[in-house]
Design an enzyme around this catalytic site. Structure first.
Site, PDB file in Angstrom:
ATOM      1  NE  ARG A  74      -2.343  -1.597   3.423  1.00 28.80           N
ATOM      2  CZ  ARG A  74      -2.051  -2.839   3.823  1.00 28.80           C
ATOM      3  NH1 ARG A  74      -2.329  -3.861   3.037  1.00 28.80           N
ATOM      4  NH2 ARG A  74      -1.477  -3.071   4.984  1.00 28.80           N
ATOM      5  CD  GLU A 111      -1.358  -3.940  15.086  1.00 33.54           C
ATOM      6  OE1 GLU A 111      -1.422  -3.583  13.903  1.00 33.54           O
ATOM      7  OE2 GLU A 111      -2.219  -3.675  15.931  1.00 33.54           O
TER       8      GLU A 111
HETATM    9  P1  AMP Z   1       4.362  -2.023  11.980  1.00 33.82           P
HETATM   10  O1  AMP Z   1       5.591  -2.630  11.416  1.00 33.82           O
HETATM   11  O2  AMP Z   1       3.891  -2.723  13.209  1.00 33.82           O
HETATM   12  O3  AMP Z   1       4.508  -0.516  12.187  1.00 33.82           O
HETATM   13  O4  AMP Z   1       3.206  -2.245  10.921  1.00 33.82           O
HETATM   14  C1  AMP Z   1       3.084  -1.405   9.819  1.00 33.82           C
HETATM   15  C2  AMP Z   1       2.923  -2.194   8.552  1.00 33.82           C
HETATM   16  O5  AMP Z   1       1.980  -3.227   8.692  1.00 33.82           O
HETATM   17  C3  AMP Z   1       2.407  -1.313   7.449  1.00 33.82           C
HETATM   18  O6  AMP Z   1       2.973  -1.766   6.219  1.00 33.82           O
HETATM   19  C4  AMP Z   1       0.915  -1.511   7.485  1.00 33.82           C
HETATM   20  O7  AMP Z   1       0.391  -1.542   6.187  1.00 33.82           O
HETATM   21  C5  AMP Z   1       0.723  -2.845   8.170  1.00 33.82           C
HETATM   22  N1  AMP Z   1      -0.182  -2.784   9.338  1.00 33.82           N
HETATM   23  C6  AMP Z   1       0.152  -3.058  10.626  1.00 33.82           C
HETATM   24  N2  AMP Z   1      -0.903  -2.965  11.427  1.00 33.82           N
HETATM   25  C7  AMP Z   1      -1.938  -2.617  10.632  1.00 33.82           C
HETATM   26  C8  AMP Z   1      -3.332  -2.349  10.884  1.00 33.82           C
HETATM   27  N3  AMP Z   1      -3.860  -2.433  12.116  1.00 33.82           N
HETATM   28  N4  AMP Z   1      -4.098  -2.011   9.832  1.00 33.82           N
HETATM   29  C9  AMP Z   1      -3.567  -1.925   8.575  1.00 33.82           C
HETATM   30  N5  AMP Z   1      -2.289  -2.165   8.285  1.00 33.82           N
HETATM   31  C10 AMP Z   1      -1.468  -2.505   9.301  1.00 33.82           C
END
Ligand code: AMP
Length: 186
Positions: A74, A111
């Site tokens: 995205r 996450e």
């Molecule tokens: P993080 O590495 O935990 O900051 O997660 C960010 C990445 O995971 C990004 O590429 C987001 O597109 C995706 N992502 C993580 N959590 C979510 C969420 N709750 N909703 C949508 N995308 C998420």
């Protein structure tokens, strides 16, 4: 209280409200307990998409970075639009195994799981200032891995831009002292 008083973001409440109006919460996706922030309605609305990209460009200007790096998948959508609007190039930070030539690789915890990102070893000219872009900042693991990759490939991260930040996960702290620009913080 109006709608704009209820939402916050680094480009002000109006842009934050615009983003909030085009996000769908999808409970228990991709696994139980995760609320997935689906930004497809924002991408699909040409007027809102343009306003959002214009907000990002207004914040960064055109002089603070040389190239945009977008995180698969995205982040590609947002990065390409910023690059086009500012006349810069775009570099894809991709999931493992997708890039055809020699890559640097970084693994990290999400996450909702684990992942590996890669960038071509020759993606940046030494010292090039790179704006890193994704749709959602959650724990900051993805952005941290992108930072690591950009710097190993010779670039300098000038900052991060995301459409939406899950503030309760403190991803921003993890990226300090680099700055994060989030259009909407929840
Ligand atoms: P993080 O590495 O935990 O900051 O997660 C960010 C990445 O995971 C990004 O590429 C987001 O597109 C995706 N992502 C993580 N959590 C979510 C969420 N709750 N909703 C949508 N995308 C998420």
């Amino acid at each position: 209280m109006t709608q704009t008083d209820e939402v916050r973001g680094d480009s002000g409440p109006e842009v934050a409200a615009l983003v909030a109006s085009r996000v769908l919460d999808v409970p228990d996706f991709p696994k139980p307990g995760i609320v997935f922030k689906d930004l497809m309605p924002l991408f699909a609305d040409g007027t809102v998409f343009r306003q959002v990209i214009d907000g990002i460009v207004a914040h960064h200007g055109t002089g603070s970075f040389d190239v945009v790096a977008g995180v698969e998948a995205r982040g590609f959508v947002v990065a390409a639009a910023i690059a086009y609007a500012t006349g810069k190039g775009v570099v894809p930070v991709r999931k493992a195994g997708k890039l055809p030539r020699k890559t640097y690789s970084a693994s990290y915890a999400l996450e909702y799981g684990e992942a590996t990102l890669e960038v071509h070893e020759d993606a940046f000219v030494a010292g090039e200032r790179v704006l890193v872009v994704d749709d959602v900042l959650a724990t900051g693991g993805t952005a941290g891995a992108a930072l690591d990759l950009v710097e190993r490939a010779g670039g300098t991260v000038s900052g991060f831009t995301v459409l939406m930040e899950l503030g309760f996960l403190d991803g921003r702290k993890r990226l300090a002292p680099r700055t994060v620009h989030a259009l909407l913080t929840v």
